[in-house]
Design an enzyme around this catalytic site. Structure first.
Site, PDB file in Angstrom:
ATOM      1  N   ARG A  38       0.820  -1.220   0.000  1.00 15.07           N
ATOM      2  CA  ARG A  38       0.000   0.000   0.000  1.00 15.07           C
ATOM      3  C   ARG A  38       0.856   1.274   0.000  1.00 15.07           C
ATOM      4  NH1 ARG A  38      -3.684   3.071   3.783  1.00 15.07           N
ATOM      5  NH2 ARG A  38      -5.594   3.497   2.580  1.00 15.07           N
ATOM      6  N   ILE A  64      -7.628   7.180  -1.734  1.00 17.55           N
ATOM      7  CA  ILE A  64      -7.360   5.742  -1.654  1.00 17.55           C
ATOM      8  C   ILE A  64      -8.179   5.267  -0.468  1.00 17.55           C
ATOM      9  CG2 ILE A  64      -5.234   6.125  -0.294  1.00 17.55           C
ATOM     10  CD1 ILE A  64      -4.158   3.498  -1.470  1.00 17.55           C
ATOM     11  N   SER A  65      -9.006   4.249  -0.686  1.00 20.22           N
ATOM     12  CA  SER A  65      -9.964   3.822   0.334  1.00 20.22           C
ATOM     13  C   SER A  65      -9.275   3.307   1.590  1.00 20.22           C
ATOM     14  CB  SER A  65     -10.882   2.730  -0.222  1.00 20.22           C
ATOM     15  OG  SER A  65     -11.750   3.242  -1.192  1.00 20.22           O
ATOM     16  N   GLN A  66      -9.998   3.427   2.700  1.00 20.91           N
ATOM     17  CA  GLN A  66      -9.568   2.850   3.965  1.00 20.91           C
ATOM     18  C   GLN A  66      -9.400   1.330   3.778  1.00 20.91           C
ATOM     19  OE1 GLN A  66     -12.579   3.453   6.911  1.00 20.91           O
ATOM     20  NE2 GLN A  66     -11.462   2.399   8.535  1.00 20.91           N
ATOM     21  N   PRO A  67      -8.318   0.751   4.274  1.00 24.29           N
ATOM     22  CA  PRO A  67      -8.116  -0.694   4.111  1.00 24.29           C
ATOM     23  C   PRO A  67      -9.300  -1.538   4.583  1.00 24.29           C
ATOM     24  CG  PRO A  67      -6.090   0.311   4.860  1.00 24.29           C
ATOM     25  CD  PRO A  67      -7.131   1.383   4.890  1.00 24.29           C
TER      26      PRO A  67
END
Length: 215
Positions: A38, A64-67
């Site tokens: 990431r 970028i989306s939250q994991p």
């Protein structure tokens, strides 16, 4: 070649542990999260935050989306190796990388041209090679349909019929639906040509733009 140090691998292992603690139980999803670097998706100024469970800006008004969000949507898709998956909203490419790590065949479409061009050029450098498309994702990619699974990584005002029409029988669509601030995660399964809807938690995504999204 992107550097992937011992420290960064250790931070990914901690992230995987956090995902497990937050309720992600599909070991294949956790394994994929543990493999995708990431940090490679981050500008130098934000590099120290790469393995925090938070969303971060990537430019062009996108994130970028939250994991956890990536893991949650991926788990609910019930991915099997070889599944043909349509991703609506390429963004940084992180979600596509996770799907590819799970053995999916990924078709991904991005509405923003700059993001599309950047990710199309960048993601293969990490060894991830989905099929890239530029255009209105709210209408799917009919020319490549049907799909086993469809994932929408932006908040929609409703469920686009263009997308459910492109699902195979027993296919699954995961999509956040609501207003521009908050959305309910829905899983739509096509069974006997009918759509079965399940509701999950609330999330906050950037808006899905396009003909069957937000204008």
């Amino acid at each position: 070649m992107i550097e992937d140090s011992y420290k960064q691998r250790g931070l990914r292992n901690k992230l995987v542990k956090k995902m497990r603690e937050k309720g992600i139980s599909d070991e294949r999803v956790l394994e994929a999260i543990g493999k995708v670097p990431r940090h490679a998706f981050f500008d130098a100024a934000l590099l120290g935050h790469a393995y925090e469970d938070k969303a971060f800006p990537i430019g062009e008004g996108q994130t970028i989306s939250q994991p956890y969000t990536v893991a949650f949507q991926t788990e609910k898709l019930l991915i099997s190796p070889g599944d043909k998956v349509l991703e609506i909203g390429t963004g940084s490419g992180y979600q596509a990388a996770v799907l590819l790590e799970m053995g999916a065949k990924v078709y991904t479409i991005e509405y923003n041209r700059k993001l599309y061009e950047h990710t199309r050029d960048f993601l293969p450098l990490l060894g991830y090679k989905p099929y890239f498309f530029y255009g209105d994702g709210s209408k799917g990619i009919p020319a490549k349909a049907p799909y086993d699974k469809i994932i929408v990584t932006a908040g929609a005002p409703g469920v686009p019929t263009a997308l459910t029409d492109q699902l195979v029988e027993n296919g699954i669509l995961i999509i956040p639906v609501g207003d521009r601030e908050k959305q309910k995660m829905l899983r739509i399964t096509k069974k006997n040509s009918k759509l079965v809807k399940e509701e999950f938690d609330n999330f906050a995504f950037v808006p899905l733009l396009g003909d069957q999204g937000w204008k």
